[in-house]
Design a protein around this motif. Sequence first.
Motif, PDB file in Angstrom:
ATOM      1  N   ARG A 578       0.830  -1.215   0.000  1.00 19.99           N
ATOM      2  CA  ARG A 578       0.000   0.000   0.000  1.00 19.99           C
ATOM      3  C   ARG A 578       0.865   1.266   0.000  1.00 19.99           C
ATOM      4  N   ALA A 579       2.012   1.206   0.675  1.00 15.45           N
ATOM      5  CA  ALA A 579       2.873   2.389   0.785  1.00 15.45           C
ATOM      6  C   ALA A 579       3.443   2.825  -0.560  1.00 15.45           C
ATOM      7  N   ILE A 580       3.513   1.890  -1.520  1.00 16.53           N
ATOM      8  CA  ILE A 580       4.038   2.222  -2.842  1.00 16.53           C
ATOM      9  C   ILE A 580       3.314   3.424  -3.436  1.00 16.53           C
ATOM     10  N   ALA A 581       2.019   3.509  -3.187  1.00 16.77           N
ATOM     11  CA  ALA A 581       1.221   4.596  -3.767  1.00 16.77           C
ATOM     12  C   ALA A 581       1.082   5.794  -2.840  1.00 16.77           C
ATOM     13  N   ALA A 582       1.511   5.655  -1.579  1.00 13.24           N
ATOM     14  CA  ALA A 582       1.188   6.700  -0.617  1.00 13.24           C
ATOM     15  C   ALA A 582       2.416   7.387  -0.025  1.00 13.24           C
ATOM     16  N   SER A 583       3.237   6.648   0.703  1.00 13.09           N
ATOM     17  CA  SER A 583       4.270   7.299   1.509  1.00 13.09           C
ATOM     18  C   SER A 583       5.691   6.857   1.211  1.00 13.09           C
ATOM     19  N   SER A 584       5.895   6.003   0.239  1.00 16.93           N
ATOM     20  CA  SER A 584       7.230   5.472  -0.035  1.00 16.93           C
ATOM     21  C   SER A 584       8.093   6.507  -0.753  1.00 16.93           C
ATOM     22  N   ALA A 585       9.399   6.227  -0.804  1.00 20.11           N
ATOM     23  CA  ALA A 585      10.310   7.076  -1.577  1.00 20.11           C
ATOM     24  C   ALA A 585       9.888   7.124  -3.034  1.00 20.11           C
ATOM     25  N   LEU A 586       9.414   5.999  -3.532  1.00 14.27           N
ATOM     26  CA  LEU A 586       8.958   5.937  -4.916  1.00 14.27           C
ATOM     27  C   LEU A 586       7.765   6.855  -5.141  1.00 14.27           C
ATOM     28  N   ALA A 587       6.821   6.856  -4.212  1.00 15.28           N
ATOM     29  CA  ALA A 587       5.634   7.700  -4.357  1.00 15.28           C
ATOM     30  C   ALA A 587       6.019   9.175  -4.393  1.00 15.28           C
ATOM     31  N   ARG A 588       7.066   9.532  -3.655  1.00 14.93           N
ATOM     32  CA  ARG A 588       7.465  10.952  -3.577  1.00 14.93           C
ATOM     33  C   ARG A 588       8.189  11.432  -4.826  1.00 14.93           C
ATOM     34  N   THR A 589       8.631  10.508  -5.686  1.00 20.19           N
ATOM     35  CA  THR A 589       9.326  10.931  -6.905  1.00 20.19           C
ATOM     36  C   THR A 589       8.411  11.633  -7.894  1.00 20.19           C
ATOM     37  N   GLY A 590       7.122  11.280  -7.880  1.00 22.58           N
ATOM     38  CA  GLY A 590       6.206  11.828  -8.869  1.00 22.58           C
ATOM     39  C   GLY A 590       6.297  11.148 -10.217  1.00 22.58           C
ATOM     40  N   TRP A 591       7.060  10.067 -10.318  1.00 19.36           N
ATOM     41  CA  TRP A 591       7.214   9.366 -11.605  1.00 19.36           C
ATOM     42  C   TRP A 591       5.948   8.633 -12.005  1.00 19.36           C
ATOM     43  N   PHE A 592       5.192   8.203 -11.017  1.00 14.26           N
ATOM     44  CA  PHE A 592       4.052   7.324 -11.284  1.00 14.26           C
ATOM     45  C   PHE A 592       2.737   7.968 -10.856  1.00 14.26           C
ATOM     46  N   ASP A 593       1.679   7.512 -11.484  1.00 16.08           N
ATOM     47  CA  ASP A 593       0.328   7.950 -11.146  1.00 16.08           C
ATOM     48  C   ASP A 593      -0.083   7.251  -9.849  1.00 16.08           C
ATOM     49  N   ARG A 594      -0.166   8.001  -8.763  1.00 12.73           N
ATOM     50  CA  ARG A 594      -0.438   7.396  -7.457  1.00 12.73           C
ATOM     51  C   ARG A 594      -1.784   6.682  -7.415  1.00 12.73           C
ATOM     52  N   ALA A 595      -2.778   7.275  -8.038  1.00 10.50           N
ATOM     53  CA  ALA A 595      -4.106   6.656  -8.024  1.00 10.50           C
ATOM     54  C   ALA A 595      -4.082   5.306  -8.718  1.00 10.50           C
ATOM     55  N   GLN A 596      -3.363   5.228  -9.827  1.00 13.89           N
ATOM     56  CA  GLN A 596      -3.252   3.952 -10.542  1.00 13.89           C
ATOM     57  C   GLN A 596      -2.488   2.926  -9.701  1.00 13.89           C
ATOM     58  N   LEU A 597      -1.406   3.355  -9.052  1.00 10.72           N
ATOM     59  CA  LEU A 597      -0.662   2.442  -8.190  1.00 10.72           C
ATOM     60  C   LEU A 597      -1.543   1.923  -7.056  1.00 10.72           C
ATOM     61  N   SER A 598      -2.344   2.804  -6.497  1.00 15.54           N
ATOM     62  CA  SER A 598      -3.230   2.408  -5.403  1.00 15.54           C
ATOM     63  C   SER A 598      -4.252   1.385  -5.877  1.00 15.54           C
ATOM     64  N   ARG A 599      -4.826   1.587  -7.056  1.00 11.85           N
ATOM     65  CA  ARG A 599      -5.809   0.636  -7.597  1.00 11.85           C
ATOM     66  C   ARG A 599      -5.168  -0.738  -7.806  1.00 11.85           C
ATOM     67  N   ILE A 600      -3.956  -0.748  -8.324  1.00  9.68           N
ATOM     68  CA  ILE A 600      -3.262  -2.014  -8.571  1.00  9.68           C
ATOM     69  C   ILE A 600      -2.965  -2.720  -7.249  1.00  9.68           C
ATOM     70  N   ALA A 601      -2.493  -1.965  -6.269  1.00  6.36           N
ATOM     71  CA  ALA A 601      -2.178  -2.553  -4.967  1.00  6.36           C
ATOM     72  C   ALA A 601      -3.420  -3.156  -4.313  1.00  6.36           C
ATOM     73  N   GLU A 602      -4.527  -2.411  -4.315  1.00  4.06           N
ATOM     74  CA  GLU A 602      -5.745  -2.899  -3.661  1.00  4.06           C
ATOM     75  C   GLU A 602      -6.342  -4.093  -4.401  1.00  4.06           C
ATOM     76  N   ALA A 603      -6.245  -4.084  -5.730  1.00  3.34           N
ATOM     77  CA  ALA A 603      -6.758  -5.227  -6.497  1.00  3.34           C
ATOM     78  C   ALA A 603      -5.973  -6.489  -6.166  1.00  3.34           C
TER      79      ALA A 603
END
Length: 632
Positions: A578-603
Amino acid sequence: MCGIAGIFHCGTIKPVDPARVERMCDALAHRGPDGSGVWTAPGVGLGHRRLSIIDIAGSPQPMHSADERHVISFNGEIYNFRALRRELEGLGAEFRTDGDTEVILAAYQRWGTDCLSRLHGMFAFAIYDRKDRTLFLARDRFGVKPLFMAMLSDGSMAFASELKGLLAHPLLRREVDPRAIEDYMTWGYVPDHSSILRGVEKLPAGHFRLLKHDAAPADPQQYWDISFAERRKGKPRDLEAELLHHLREAVTSRMVSDVPLGAFLSGGVDSSSVVAMMAEASRDPVRTCSIGFDVAAVDETSHAAKVAQLFGTDHVSREVGSDQFDAIDDIAAMFDEPFADASALPTWRVCQLARENVTVALSGDGADEAMAGYRRQVFHHHEERARRLLPAQLREKVIGPLAQAWPKADWAPRPLRAKSTLQALAGTGPQAYALALGTVPPAIRASLYGEDFRRQIGDYRAEHALEKVMRDAPARSGLDAAQYADLKFWLPGDILTKVDRTSMSVSLEAREPLLDHRLVEFAASLPEGLRVKGKQGKWLLKKAMERYLPADILYRSKQGFVTPIAEWLRGPLQGQTRAIAASSALARTGWFDRAQLSRIAEAHISGRSDHSRLLWQLIMLDKSLSRLGIAT
């Protein structure tokens, strides 16, 4: 086996601080716990960490030639060093040690850069010429041993066996290269033509580089390449005998060691073939080791035990539980760059087991690439035949749109899962193979990237590099080109990187006899029908080994190290998922669409979909960024 590091000033000559080279070497201490050394002169510094294998007491490094003109820091093993030594002695050379390091120095003094064609082994080394004031960097034919390089702001080039050696230099910029992220998201590793950090390069396999103090850095030069352009003629039985000859030579040449030696034994064709040749050549029982799993469907220890009993090896086996998720931080630390091949974890475990009893272990790596052992190569071989039969317009105008419309039905029976096959037939051979080798398809990557990141990479697509390798390959068929790409692209970037980092992390030397270049050159010349027959790859190797190994070892379905990451990401690693889309170092880069990452994680967590491979890649990328402190 060792770690090397150094600094060389290009275009000028400045003092080199020995303490700086020493810090770079200290970062590589795991590669060489038995000794260390640093040598500096105006404009140059060489460092070394030693794991003693040959001539344990007599070959400290950096080593000077007898006339003091040349100085070397060397990582690797030269398997034909004794024959080379005899040849050089006949030409007047004198030796003070009994190891292979001094032989490289003498060979370079006699033949210059042409010495590389005479060296049989795995290596990365640096030789400084004190008279001509040049630095000679070289890497072995397949890239078994790594060498990282970086130009620094003071005009110097730093080099080291691992990225962590460069990271110990205070002038190295820690700025990410967006194209490397695209590469990593495509392949699950950062290939050799790329680097996670801007300005860092990897000396390509089969290349050398000559640097001068009074000139800008010269580009790497290729000294060797594998060719699939020729076809060996002869009766299958004669070619089988020739293959066995090369196999014996490759294995026995790698059994030279002044420290305990053994082999990894998985119970598959490749490692079993290596152990068979070792047992044939050895008076004493071969020491073998294998790792088992507490999941019966992926456990191969019974096959390994059968081979061990067949050849009377001194065998040890250990079961690894499916709860190894707490080791992923250790894996991230080993690789520096993000690395998502989940088999790195069990590979590390088998290296740990081997190191309890031996210092050198022979592996079966390389046969799948050289002899067409991967299922994807066999599929590509048959797809290429179909591609030749189908008119280009039919593939473009009918099969292409059909592939787009066909659902990705991983849940369906295999005959109905036709999307990937249709996509492969619609494109060119290189395009199809790039898709087969990749881990995250282009459309999915595009849906993950943020708008700003898409602008940063522009029209760069990771698949294009592999497609170019295949188009330019010295090959006569699609199978040839696929194997060439695996040897040049996949092998050094994934397989050899995995084995080097996991073995070196426990100060174990891993040797790959099935990557003996003479054996691979022979295999590349075999007719396609002796590499692939029906659904079977590595056909001639299996036929040749029938006199040594039973059919249930040779012809059973191929397995590999499997890690239960899907379950980890739904269970103990759910928070990190879950942190991949929210609070991780990766999430803070802005490289990825957080909402899409969150959907993938929850699925994935809910069990609606299996996104384990993608999420594992993202988590390993996050851990690498956190450890390296890379600026975005």
